[in-house]
Scaffold this motif. Structure first.
Motif, short mmCIF file in Angstrom:
data_model
loop_
_atom_site.label_atom_id
_atom_site.label_comp_id
_atom_site.label_asym_id
_atom_site.label_seq_id
_atom_site.Cartn_x
_atom_site.Cartn_y
_atom_site.Cartn_z
N LYS A 92 26.86 -34.52 -119.44
CA LYS A 92 27.60 -34.77 -118.19
C LYS A 92 28.17 -33.47 -117.64
O LYS A 92 28.15 -33.24 -116.42
CB LYS A 92 28.73 -35.78 -118.45
N MET A 93 28.67 -32.62 -118.52
CA MET A 93 29.22 -31.33 -118.06
C MET A 93 28.13 -30.42 -117.51
O MET A 93 28.33 -29.72 -116.51
CB MET A 93 29.96 -30.65 -119.22
N LEU A 94 26.95 -30.44 -118.15
CA LEU A 94 25.83 -29.65 -117.64
C LEU A 94 25.39 -30.14 -116.26
O LEU A 94 25.09 -29.34 -115.37
CB LEU A 94 24.66 -29.69 -118.61
N CYS A 95 25.33 -31.45 -116.08
CA CYS A 95 24.96 -32.01 -114.78
C CYS A 95 25.96 -31.58 -113.71
O CYS A 95 25.58 -31.27 -112.57
CB CYS A 95 24.89 -33.54 -114.85
N LYS A 96 27.22 -31.52 -114.07
CA LYS A 96 28.25 -31.08 -113.13
C LYS A 96 28.06 -29.61 -112.78
O LYS A 96 28.18 -29.20 -111.60
CB LYS A 96 29.64 -31.31 -113.74
N ILE A 97 27.75 -28.78 -113.79
CA ILE A 97 27.52 -27.35 -113.55
C ILE A 97 26.32 -27.15 -112.62
O ILE A 97 26.37 -26.39 -111.65
CB ILE A 97 27.30 -26.62 -114.89
N TYR A 98 25.21 -27.86 -112.91
CA TYR A 98 24.02 -27.74 -112.06
C TYR A 98 24.30 -28.24 -110.65
O TYR A 98 23.78 -27.70 -109.67
CB TYR A 98 22.85 -28.52 -112.67
N SER A 99 25.10 -29.28 -110.52
CA SER A 99 25.46 -29.81 -109.21
C SER A 99 26.15 -28.73 -108.38
O SER A 99 25.87 -28.57 -107.19
CB SER A 99 26.37 -31.03 -109.37
N GLU A 100 27.08 -28.00 -109.01
CA GLU A 100 27.83 -26.97 -108.29
C GLU A 100 26.95 -25.77 -107.94
O GLU A 100 27.01 -25.25 -106.83
CB GLU A 100 29.01 -26.51 -109.15
N ILE A 101 26.10 -25.36 -108.88
CA ILE A 101 25.30 -24.15 -108.67
C ILE A 101 24.17 -24.39 -107.67
O ILE A 101 23.90 -23.55 -106.80
CB ILE A 101 24.73 -23.65 -110.01
N PHE A 102 23.52 -25.57 -107.75
CA PHE A 102 22.37 -25.84 -106.89
C PHE A 102 22.74 -26.67 -105.66
O PHE A 102 21.86 -27.02 -104.86
CB PHE A 102 21.27 -26.53 -107.68
N ASN A 103 24.04 -27.00 -105.54
CA ASN A 103 24.52 -27.77 -104.38
C ASN A 103 23.77 -29.09 -104.22
O ASN A 103 23.28 -29.43 -103.14
CB ASN A 103 24.41 -26.92 -103.11
N ILE A 104 23.68 -29.83 -105.33
CA ILE A 104 23.03 -31.13 -105.35
C ILE A 104 24.05 -32.17 -105.82
O ILE A 104 24.85 -31.90 -106.72
CB ILE A 104 21.81 -31.13 -106.31
N ASN A 105 24.02 -33.33 -105.20
CA ASN A 105 24.95 -34.41 -105.58
C ASN A 105 24.84 -34.67 -107.08
O ASN A 105 23.75 -34.86 -107.62
CB ASN A 105 24.60 -35.68 -104.79
N ILE A 126 22.45 -16.63 -115.09
CA ILE A 126 23.68 -15.91 -115.47
C ILE A 126 24.89 -16.72 -115.07
O ILE A 126 25.88 -16.80 -115.81
CB ILE A 126 23.70 -14.51 -114.80
N ARG A 127 24.82 -17.37 -113.91
CA ARG A 127 25.94 -18.22 -113.47
C ARG A 127 26.08 -19.43 -114.40
O ARG A 127 27.20 -19.85 -114.71
CB ARG A 127 25.72 -18.67 -112.03
N VAL A 128 24.95 -19.98 -114.84
CA VAL A 128 25.00 -21.11 -115.77
C VAL A 128 25.68 -20.68 -117.07
O VAL A 128 26.56 -21.38 -117.60
CB VAL A 128 23.58 -21.65 -116.05
N ILE A 129 25.27 -19.52 -117.59
CA ILE A 129 25.87 -18.99 -118.82
C ILE A 129 27.38 -18.85 -118.66
O ILE A 129 28.16 -19.22 -119.54
CB ILE A 129 25.23 -17.64 -119.18
N SER A 130 27.78 -18.30 -117.51
CA SER A 130 29.21 -18.09 -117.25
C SER A 130 29.97 -19.41 -117.17
O SER A 130 31.05 -19.56 -117.75
CB SER A 130 29.39 -17.30 -115.95
N HIS A 131 29.40 -20.40 -116.48
CA HIS A 131 30.05 -21.71 -116.33
C HIS A 131 30.19 -22.40 -117.69
O HIS A 131 31.21 -23.03 -117.98
CB HIS A 131 29.26 -22.59 -115.37
N ILE A 132 29.14 -22.32 -118.51
CA ILE A 132 29.19 -22.96 -119.83
C ILE A 132 30.28 -22.32 -120.69
O ILE A 132 31.05 -23.01 -121.37
CB ILE A 132 27.82 -22.86 -120.53
N ALA A 133 30.37 -20.98 -120.62
CA ALA A 133 31.39 -20.29 -121.40
C ALA A 133 32.79 -20.69 -120.94
O ALA A 133 33.70 -20.88 -121.76
CB ALA A 133 31.21 -18.78 -121.26
N LYS A 134 32.94 -20.85 -119.63
CA LYS A 134 34.27 -21.15 -119.08
C LYS A 134 34.67 -22.60 -119.31
O LYS A 134 35.83 -22.89 -119.66
CB LYS A 134 34.27 -20.84 -117.58
N THR A 135 33.75 -23.53 -119.13
CA THR A 135 34.11 -24.95 -119.22
C THR A 135 33.98 -25.53 -120.62
O THR A 135 34.68 -26.48 -120.96
CB THR A 135 33.22 -25.78 -118.26
N MET A 136 33.09 -24.96 -121.45
CA MET A 136 32.86 -25.51 -122.79
C MET A 136 33.28 -24.55 -123.90
O MET A 136 33.25 -24.91 -125.07
CB MET A 136 31.38 -25.87 -122.97
N ASN A 137 33.63 -23.31 -123.51
CA ASN A 137 34.01 -22.30 -124.50
C ASN A 137 32.88 -22.06 -125.50
O ASN A 137 33.10 -21.88 -126.70
CB ASN A 137 35.30 -22.72 -125.23
#
Length: 617
Positions: A92-105, A126-137
């Protein structure tokens, strides 16, 4: 009809427009059916991301396609895998990250969706890596994304990292110390101390070298406003007020940075005939600021900043912040000062936190490691003093849009970074002349995958040893994939520096660093949207040869910069070590291979070498 288009951010995609003739077709046809059919016939990179039904193909008066008459696609036209809802919290968290990065519902991204089908590439990974580090540590790397491109696969990989304790919690462990003195990192010492005599820091010591940036003001630029912004940034980033000091601790000299709050910023008003003197002056330990600005007759701005306090990414941050202040925008708050991170890094080195990374380099070298020295033909009586001022000749090559598209497509289809393509092909040409199957080199790494580093001003860039394998019985495609793995291993060890490694393992001190690779995207360093400076015209420099004096220890440097439309490749070499004709031959063949990548990728190295010998007699 299929055409290519660009999103606002510059990302490219394919869209298929189709017309259904109900009088002919008695079967149901829709976007998904067409896409599934194409998946059986075409490689992945050739399958459109969007499919849009239209009533007719718009044509111009001369019967050709009228692109302007084609409607813009909407998010509803994006065809993805059949939706399967995410099941675990990580999915669910990955889907949220992809939603934000690719601007998809977010309701349209499921556990079976693929990173590449959604529009993923090496840049937004690189943005995915950064988001995962920030939201999932959790610290993942590019290899994790490439090998686990579906949402559920990457989620499983993240769970594995957590379970096997491969997690790097460097961000959460950083303390805000707010101290005015901090230990220099190994990277900083490497840049600052390489010109010191007997490792002693004295008054008027030369402090390594500076980075220099030239820019031309737009005719309507407000110079006083620019100067005001520069003073604000000097107060914003405390590392700009650093002065270097040394201390004798336990019979060892240790270097520190001291923040001098009342340090005066060095700004000079220059005439045109004073530019060379300003640029060529070495950084001296004389109490002046380590960043200097030269305003040349209100036409040009020259920035000189000591490399021990900043890298190219930080210089780009400085210019972007200057633009924001000029436009009256508010800057984000600073989360960490570089001094906080320097303390954290030094404590981890002392406490053995990076032992696994050290172990990788212990096992990297073969027992006969001296055979790794690159055996290109040297000039007679070439100078062996690496501390001399070398004469570096640089030549620029450009891969234009058509050939860049081929490289981009190959990278996407094979899930291979473009960096791996460049270093592998250059090493292959070098091996043709050196007759070696292992080419020892160094790779400059940005070292900013963690979110907190992306927003911190300072020196993070590092260079690490990279062995490029060239097995002449394997295909070009296989060679690139092998070296891709070597690169991914290197990215996992980027907390270290070459100096750290060579201090631990003396073998690395006996391999001469002949070749240095650097790959970057120019998004942080261009002036394309600047309201202060004229655009950088990279294309004008193609084929121009420049000779300059440098204290680089590398005999060959290959610097690859990517823009949205081209690759700019700058090859420099020490003219006292290698003949220019030799390096130009290598570079010309390298560019030739890049331009013909699609036709040679399945040929083995021996075949390609024979082709090159016949084409370059």
């Amino acid at each position: 009809v299929v055409i290519d288009k660009e999103k606002e951010g510059g990302d490219k995609y394919l869209i298929c427009y189709y017309v259904i003739n109900n009088e002919i077709n008695d079967k149901e046809i829709n976007s998904k059916i067409i896409r599934n059919y194409l998946k059986k016939k075409l490689p992945t990179y050739m399958i459109p991301n969007y499919f849009k039904e239209i009533k007719e193909i718009p044509l111009s008066s001369n019967g050709k396609l009228d692109r302007r008459g084609l409607p813009e696609p909407s998010i509803e036209d994006l065809i993805k895998e059949e939706y399967v809802a995410p099941e675990t919290e990580v999915e669910k968290m990955l889907c949220k990250i992809y939603s934000e990065i690719f601007n998809i519902n977010i309701q349209e991204i499921g556990r079976m969706d693929d990173f590449y089908d959604l529009g993923g590439d090496s840049l937004n990974s690189i943005r995915v890596i950064s988001h995962i580090a920030k939201t999932m540590n959790v610290k993942v790397n590019m290899k994790d994304i490439l090998n686990n491109s579906k949402v559920f696969e990457l989620a499983n990989r993240i769970e594995e990292i957590r379970i096997t304790a491969e997690l790097n919690n460097s961000n959460s462990n950083i303390k805000k110390r707010n101290l005015k003195e901090y230990p220099l990192t190994t990277k900083q010492v490497g840049y600052m101390a390489n010109k010191l005599i007997d490792n002693k820091l004295t008054e008027n010591s030369i402090l390594g070298r500076d980075m220099t940036k030239f820019m031309k003001f737009k005719t309507n630029a407000d110079i006083d406003k620019v100067k005001q912004g520069i003073y604000e940034l000097f107060d914003r980033y405390e590392i700009l007020k650093t002065q270097f000091i040394s201390k004798e601790i336990g019979n060892k000299t240790k270097f520190y940075g001291k923040i001098v709050d009342d340090l005066k910023l060095s700004i000079s008003d220059l005439k045109m005939n004073e530019i060379n003197k300003f640029v060529e002056a070495p950084p001296i330990n004389d109490g002046s600021s380590l960043i200097k600005f030269g305003f040349v007759e209100d036409k040009y701005l020259i920035i000189k900043i000591n490399h021990a306090i900043a890298d190219g990414y930080s210089l780009g941050t400085l210019l972007n912040d200057l633009e924001k202040l000029y436009k009256g925008e508010k800057l984000d708050e600073i989360e960490y000062n570089f001094s906080d991170i320097a303390y954290d890094l030094n404590e981890k080195l002392e406490n053995g936190y990076f032992e696994e990374q050290y172990l990788y380099y212990k096992n990297l070298l073969p027992s006969d490691y001296k055979l790794l020295n690159v055996k290109l033909p040297l000039k007679n009586n070439y100078p062996k003093d690496k501390k001399r001022m070398a004469a570096i000749e640089g030549k620029t090559f450009i891969i234009h849009k058509n050939n860049k598209d081929i490289i981009d497509q190959y990278s996407k289809e094979n899930k291979i970074s473009k960096n791996a393509i460049f270093v592998s092909l250059y090493a292959m040409i070098v091996s043709l002349y050196s007759h070696q199957e292992n080419i020892f080199s160094r790779m400059i790494v940005a070292n900013r995958s963690e979110d907190y580093k992306q927003n911190t001003f300072g020196l993070f860039i590092t260079n690490l040893p990279l062995i490029l394998e060239i097995n002449k019985n394997k295909s070009i495609n296989e060679i690139i994939k092998i070296n891709m793995k070597n690169l991914l291993n290197l990215y996992k060890t980027q907390d270290l520096t070459y100096q750290d490694i060579s201090q631990r393992y003396d073998e690395y001190n006996h391999i001469e660093p002949r070749i240095l690779f650097k790959y970057q995207h120019q998004s942080m360093m261009n002036n394309e949207s600047s309201i202060i400076f004229e655009n950088d015209e990279a294309s004008e420099s193609e084929g121009i040869i420049k000779i300059l004096k440098s204290n680089y220890i590398y005999d060959i440097t290959v610097d690859i910069s990517e823009t949205n439309d081209e690759f700019l490749i700058q090859v420099g070499h020490d003219i006292d070590v290698y003949e220019s004709t030799l390096i130009n031959e290598i570079s010309t063949k390298f560019i030739h291979l890049l331009s013909n990548l699609s036709s040679i990728s399945n040929k083995n190295v021996n075949e390609v070498e024979n082709i090159l010998q016949s084409e370059f007699k």
